[in-house]
Design a protein around this motif. Sequence first.
Motif, PDB file in Angstrom:
ATOM      1  N   GLU A 264       0.789  -1.238   0.000  1.00 32.30           N
ATOM      2  CA  GLU A 264       0.000   0.000   0.000  1.00 32.30           C
ATOM      3  C   GLU A 264       0.817   1.281   0.000  1.00 32.30           C
ATOM      4  N   HIS A 297      -8.255  -3.620  -0.696  1.00 29.08           N
ATOM      5  CA  HIS A 297      -7.467  -3.686   0.545  1.00 29.08           C
ATOM      6  C   HIS A 297      -6.354  -2.635   0.520  1.00 29.08           C
ATOM      7  N   HIS A 301      -5.952   0.929   2.773  1.00 22.17           N
ATOM      8  CA  HIS A 301      -4.822   1.240   3.643  1.00 22.17           C
ATOM      9  C   HIS A 301      -4.494   2.736   3.632  1.00 22.17           C
ATOM     10  N   GLU A 320      -3.684  -4.034   9.625  1.00 23.62           N
ATOM     11  CA  GLU A 320      -4.052  -5.187   8.800  1.00 23.62           C
ATOM     12  C   GLU A 320      -5.399  -5.788   9.192  1.00 23.62           C
ATOM     13  N   TYR A 381      -3.790 -10.944  10.440  1.00 25.23           N
ATOM     14  CA  TYR A 381      -4.704 -10.473   9.390  1.00 25.23           C
ATOM     15  C   TYR A 381      -6.140 -10.943   9.650  1.00 25.23           C
TER      16      TYR A 381
HETATM   17 ZN    ZN Z   1      -2.654  -5.001   4.313  1.00 24.46          ZN
END
Ligand code: ZN
Length: 876
Positions: A264, A297, A301, A320, A381
């Motif tokens: 990210e 995703h 971020h 995360e 995660y």
């Molecule tokens: Zn991530």
Amino acid sequence: PVTRLSDYQPPEFLIDDVSLRLELDAEQTAVDAELSLRRNPAATRGNGDLRLDGEHLALEAISLNGRALTPAEYQLEDDHLLVHRVPDRCRLQTRVRINPAENTALEGLYVSGGMLCTQCEAEGFRRITYFLDRPDVMARFRVSLVADPARYPVLLSNGNPAGEETLADGRRCVHWEDPFPKPSYLFAIVAGDLVAVEDRFTTASGRAIPLCIYVEPGNEDKCDHAMRSLIKAMRWDEERYGREYDLDVFNIVAVSHFNMGAMENKGLNVFNAKYILARPETATDADFAGIEGVVAHEYFHNWTGNRITCRDWFQLSLKEGLTVYRDQEFSADMGSRGVKRIEDVRLLRARQFPEDSGPMAHPVRPDSYIEINNFYTATVYEKGAEVVRMQANLLGPERFRKATDLYFERFDGQAVTTDDFVACMEEGGGIDLTQFRRWYSQAGTPQLDCEDDYDAATGTYRLEVRQHTPSTPGQPEKQPLHIPLALGLVDAEGRDMPVQLAGESQPPAPGTRILALRQPVERFEILGCATRPVPSLLRGFSAPVQLCYPYTEEQLSFLMAHDSDGFNRWDAAQTLAQRVLLAMVDDATTAVPASFLDAFREALQDETADPALLAEVLTLPSEGYLGEQMTVVDVDGIHRVRQALAAAIGSGLAAELQAVYARTRSEEGFDLSHAAMGRRALGNLCLAYLVRAGDAQGLEQAQRQFDGQANMTDVIAALRTLLEAPDAETAAAGEQALAGFYERWADEPLVLDKWFALQAQSSRPDTLARVERLLEHPAFSLTNPNRVRALIGAFASGNPVRFHAADGGGYRFLGDRILELDPLNPQIASRLLYPMTRWRRYDAGRQQQMRAQLERILEVEGLSNDVYEVVSKSLE
Ligand code: ZN
Ligand code: ARG
């Protein structure tokens, strides 16, 4: 060298501004850095030395406030640079040289094909220049990239473009400025001969943002889905969280050599090509879904990770866990919420539960690590996302939005902790999460043991729930957690009853109630039950726990058919199948109970069911998951009965399967709607059962489906079933199809990965020999992580029956590969170890052979921290 959360100290120095100038060259890149440093008022004063991280750097020059330092004024070590007695404010300039072409670890600046790119999370920036490479040091970056325009016409970095010029020697110099202070792990550059696929997004406040996806020439036609996903994600984050994009441009680059999924970096997300490139002919529906989820995703971020980042790496789940929760919800909104939940829980159970009960078990917020790269785990995660999900559910949508608004407002521009996040949930949501916080600090999967009884005379239903969390390494004693247990009571007609707790005067509307478990044992009395209900427990998987209740088979079939909660319908089917399979293993039989086939038949005949959901319900638990349910994994027994059950379904329900298969073959063209993907999933599942049973018509259909080459989902499904066909003749046809597949796709690396993986996952007895031959294939390479995962990873983690062969051949093979890979790429080597860390779960012979490999690895001189940590902890 162990790093501990309890040792955290704020940095002695801060860096406000960084100027970097990289003269790019594949063999020798020069990096000039100028850091504006200042003593941190919030830190205790050390001895006055400045200590900067740096690895694999050749220092060529160093000066402080414009004056070159003499050798006595600094000290150079392997992994850091000490500058003695620096003033409270200063400018430090360094010049280092690095060799991207030699960097096979793919951390820092490296070469992928003809391009140069970076991966800095977690601690890769220190391979680019000397720096305070820790996330609580946030600096404003200005970057100048100098390169030969013929080789590297595209030069990208974080932030906004800030001009460019041509130098006297003909090289080009491109400037980038990122106005948002960021930690070094979010730094990125990319240089290469790339083409851009462009679009634009207009933010809620009306700013038009150019969006570019950069790919190698020839891949321009595979970016459509990623771009569409990005635009949807940008819109969704505005609507659901009030988060707008903040820079003038947003860039994505697809890279062929990448250790993980994607990264990210601020304004410049770098992706494994696998999560960008897709056309229906080259990518499966699962690939398309993966792209949508990962693109979102990484975009999400930008707020949860970049604008608000982690104080230290123990807080990794701050970004995360939260971002996975956000991408899960995004995908749920884009497709089917119910199916998405099933997929997420299946992954959690398959990957996180075993982790949580194994030698590497750690809390969502770990206490210590040797190598942080080993902690990008399913626990951080996926369990982290479950922990956020529980809080979101406890608060409800409105209060959760208030709480996240508070979080964004309070901590924007800061590096914070998971505790800071929970404090916002408490304040914004107006609830007490003191006990709930244990979810962050306590490892292990809690087990809930439920018992009930029913008093017909008073219409009272009693439920008793005991919670127990097994001990994990370093945590022998566990404390009770605050667990939200979603409960429904189903009457004989399959309708939800009202769940009226003792003490409540009014029955609520029929439906799900959330019970709060806090004590080791909790008892609930539910009033007004005219008949004995069937409990539907843990609806929607309301907490990441293992639930135990003595269901009868009739109750499971009943819930599978009638539960109003789609997730629990699926879960009942899984439990039922699991029971049947494990009983078959125990009884060493291949006979299938008729009642099981009846339940499957009933499900197949429901023409109103969502095909995608039905496909989930009718999918048997994986061999790996079944193994986890046994005290000692019976590799061969599981494989045998699972094949036998599939064959029994294929022959016993052939007519029903054929009817469903026919219904799912649509005449229309390809599309990615939930309905179309569901039809393909269901049709291919039916086909697999038919072929497994040797059904002649099914075989013909599979061959036709392969030959039709309509889309990769159908092609791969057909090829897989042909390769797994029980008879020799079809297997030969499968081989022929495989060869044709190679011919057609030899120039498409991502498709070729599938070709390798299919062979590595084949349950044929000669698979190991084939995998060994494939190591010599010209298209195989140990320096390409996708290829390594496709061949070695797919074999070791995706083929239990062949990897765990009793002769130990699979283990020796993996041991050899890990020792070859570790000097090249420790992160990849360490990840491949996973199946052998589970050695305690197997019989004595296999245990001994796995341990022998682990011990052999541990003896090797110069092992990476990555591999050392996993191997040594597994043997403890
Ligand atoms: Zn991530
Ligand atoms: N932050 C990236 C993501 O979740 C993954 C980085 C993984 N880094 C690593 N060293 N394994 O999107």
